[in-house]
Write a protein that holds these residues in place. Structure first.
Motif, PDB file in Angstrom:
ATOM      1  N   ARG A 192      -3.051   6.341 -17.446  1.00 45.93           N
ATOM      2  CA  ARG A 192      -2.649   4.999 -18.031  1.00 45.93           C
ATOM      3  C   ARG A 192      -1.410   4.744 -17.514  1.00 45.93           C
ATOM      4  NH1 ARG A 192      -3.507   3.355 -23.674  1.00 45.93           N
ATOM      5  NH2 ARG A 192      -4.817   1.776 -22.857  1.00 45.93           N
ATOM      6  N   ALA A 193      -0.302   5.735 -17.485  1.00 46.02           N
ATOM      7  CA  ALA A 193       0.975   5.529 -16.957  1.00 46.02           C
ATOM      8  C   ALA A 193       0.986   4.926 -15.553  1.00 46.02           C
ATOM      9  CB  ALA A 193       1.741   6.802 -17.063  1.00 46.02           C
ATOM     10  N   GLY A 194       0.105   5.653 -14.596  1.00 46.84           N
ATOM     11  CA  GLY A 194       0.051   5.322 -13.175  1.00 46.84           C
ATOM     12  C   GLY A 194      -0.381   3.671 -13.273  1.00 46.84           C
ATOM     13  N   ALA A 195      -1.542   3.430 -13.870  1.00 51.10           N
ATOM     14  CA  ALA A 195      -1.997   2.098 -13.758  1.00 51.10           C
ATOM     15  C   ALA A 195      -0.893   1.170 -14.212  1.00 51.10           C
ATOM     16  CB  ALA A 195      -3.297   1.765 -14.636  1.00 51.10           C
ATOM     17  N   GLU A 196      -0.273   1.303 -15.435  1.00 49.41           N
ATOM     18  CA  GLU A 196       1.030   0.378 -15.842  1.00 49.41           C
ATOM     19  C   GLU A 196       1.973   0.559 -14.962  1.00 49.41           C
ATOM     20  OE1 GLU A 196       1.702   2.024 -19.720  1.00 49.41           O
ATOM     21  OE2 GLU A 196      -0.120   1.255 -20.718  1.00 49.41           O
ATOM     22  N   SER A 237       3.674  -3.016 -12.967  1.00 46.82           N
ATOM     23  CA  SER A 237       5.167  -3.640 -12.847  1.00 46.82           C
ATOM     24  C   SER A 237       5.485  -3.543 -11.327  1.00 46.82           C
ATOM     25  CB  SER A 237       5.861  -2.428 -13.515  1.00 46.82           C
ATOM     26  OG  SER A 237       7.373  -2.817 -13.309  1.00 46.82           O
ATOM     27  N   ILE A 238       5.011  -2.709 -10.514  1.00 47.71           N
ATOM     28  CA  ILE A 238       5.495  -2.649  -9.162  1.00 47.71           C
ATOM     29  C   ILE A 238       4.944  -3.917  -8.546  1.00 47.71           C
ATOM     30  CG2 ILE A 238       5.248  -1.266  -6.787  1.00 47.71           C
ATOM     31  CD1 ILE A 238       5.437   1.070  -8.490  1.00 47.71           C
ATOM     32  N   VAL A 284       0.889  -1.109  -0.130  1.00 50.06           N
ATOM     33  CA  VAL A 284       0.098  -0.189  -0.031  1.00 50.06           C
ATOM     34  C   VAL A 284       0.969   1.415   0.016  1.00 50.06           C
ATOM     35  CG1 VAL A 284      -1.682   1.242   1.364  1.00 50.06           C
ATOM     36  CG2 VAL A 284      -2.188  -1.019   0.821  1.00 50.06           C
ATOM     37  N   PRO A 285       2.005   1.284   0.890  1.00 49.24           N
ATOM     38  CA  PRO A 285       2.721   2.430   0.785  1.00 49.24           C
ATOM     39  C   PRO A 285       3.344   2.707  -0.672  1.00 49.24           C
ATOM     40  CG  PRO A 285       3.091   1.215   2.697  1.00 49.24           C
ATOM     41  CD  PRO A 285       2.317   0.477   1.776  1.00 49.24           C
ATOM     42  N   LEU A 286       3.694   1.690  -1.309  1.00 47.07           N
ATOM     43  CA  LEU A 286       4.263   1.576  -2.659  1.00 47.07           C
ATOM     44  C   LEU A 286       3.378   2.426  -3.471  1.00 47.07           C
ATOM     45  CD1 LEU A 286       6.182  -1.578  -2.955  1.00 47.07           C
ATOM     46  CD2 LEU A 286       7.056   0.561  -2.535  1.00 47.07           C
ATOM     47  N   MET A 287       2.082   2.045  -3.488  1.00 47.29           N
ATOM     48  CA  MET A 287       1.226   2.317  -4.434  1.00 47.29           C
ATOM     49  C   MET A 287       0.892   3.879  -4.095  1.00 47.29           C
ATOM     50  SD  MET A 287       0.046   0.123  -6.582  1.00 47.29           S
ATOM     51  CE  MET A 287       1.551  -0.005  -6.579  1.00 47.29           C
ATOM     52  N   ARG A 288       0.767   4.340  -3.075  1.00 48.10           N
ATOM     53  CA  ARG A 288       0.700   5.732  -2.531  1.00 48.10           C
ATOM     54  C   ARG A 288       1.623   6.643  -3.293  1.00 48.10           C
ATOM     55  NH1 ARG A 288      -1.146   4.555   3.311  1.00 48.10           N
ATOM     56  NH2 ARG A 288      -3.445   4.591   2.968  1.00 48.10           N
ATOM     57  N   GLN A 289       2.773   6.192  -3.585  1.00 50.11           N
ATOM     58  CA  GLN A 289       3.737   6.869  -4.183  1.00 50.11           C
ATOM     59  C   GLN A 289       3.695   7.083  -5.695  1.00 50.11           C
ATOM     60  OE1 GLN A 289       7.445   5.146  -2.679  1.00 50.11           O
ATOM     61  NE2 GLN A 289       7.031   5.518  -0.499  1.00 50.11           N
ATOM     62  N   VAL A 290       2.763   6.222  -6.526  1.00 50.86           N
ATOM     63  CA  VAL A 290       2.920   6.251  -7.981  1.00 50.86           C
ATOM     64  C   VAL A 290       2.072   7.622  -8.310  1.00 50.86           C
ATOM     65  CG1 VAL A 290       1.918   5.155  -9.944  1.00 50.86           C
ATOM     66  CG2 VAL A 290       2.876   3.720  -7.965  1.00 50.86           C
ATOM     67  N   PRO A 291       2.719   8.301  -9.110  1.00 45.56           N
ATOM     68  CA  PRO A 291       1.868   9.509  -9.860  1.00 45.56           C
ATOM     69  C   PRO A 291       0.661   9.106 -10.215  1.00 45.56           C
ATOM     70  CG  PRO A 291       4.373   9.425 -10.431  1.00 45.56           C
ATOM     71  CD  PRO A 291       3.940   7.992  -9.864  1.00 45.56           C
ATOM     72  N   GLY A 292      -0.277  10.154  -9.674  1.00 48.23           N
ATOM     73  CA  GLY A 292      -1.581   9.749 -10.173  1.00 48.23           C
ATOM     74  C   GLY A 292      -2.372   8.990  -9.469  1.00 48.23           C
TER      75      GLY A 292
END
Length: 94
Positions: A57-61, A65-66, A26-34
Motif C-alpha cells: 500500500r505504501a508504494g501505491a500511496e 503523491s508523485i 515512468v522513471p519516477l515510478m520505477r524508483q518507488v519502493p515495491g
C-alpha cells in the motif's frame, strides 16, 4: 499487491502527454519502493488512464503523491480536468 488508477479526461494532446509521461514520469515510478508495473493507456476521445501496481500500500500511496506533483509541474497545460483517482488492494490478477 496494491494498485492505483488515474483517469484523465479532456487531454488536449494525447501524443505529447504520452511522450512526457514516458520520458519523465515512468522513471519516477520505477524508483518507488515495491514497484511492479506501470501503464499509460490512450482510451481515445481525450481520455487517458494510468495504472500503477506495487507490492504494498505504501508504494501505491507514494505513486499517487508523485503523480499529483508531476501532473501539476509537467502536464497541466495538456489536461483540462483533474484526474479521477482510485486505489486499493489487488484481489485478482493474471
Amino acid at each position: 499487491m496494491y494498485g492505483a488508477v488515474r483517469r484523465y479526461e479532456g487531454v488536449t494532446d494525447p501524443a505529447e502527454a504520452a511522450r512526457v509521461v514516458n520520458e519523465g514520469f515512468v522513471p519516477l515510478m520505477r524508483q518507488v519502493p515495491g514497484f511492479v508495473a506501470y501503464y499509460w493507456i490512450d482510451a481515445g476521445n481525450g481520455v487517458m488512464v494510468s495504472t500503477s501496481v506495487f507490492r504494498d500500500r505504501a508504494g501505491a500511496e507514494e505513486s499517487i503523491s508523485i503523480a499529483s506533483d508531476f501532473v501539476r509541474a509537467n502536464l497541466a497545460s495538456l489536461l483540462t480536468h483533474p484526474p479521477e483517482v482510485m486505489a486499493g488492494e489487488v484481489v485478482a490478477s493474471a
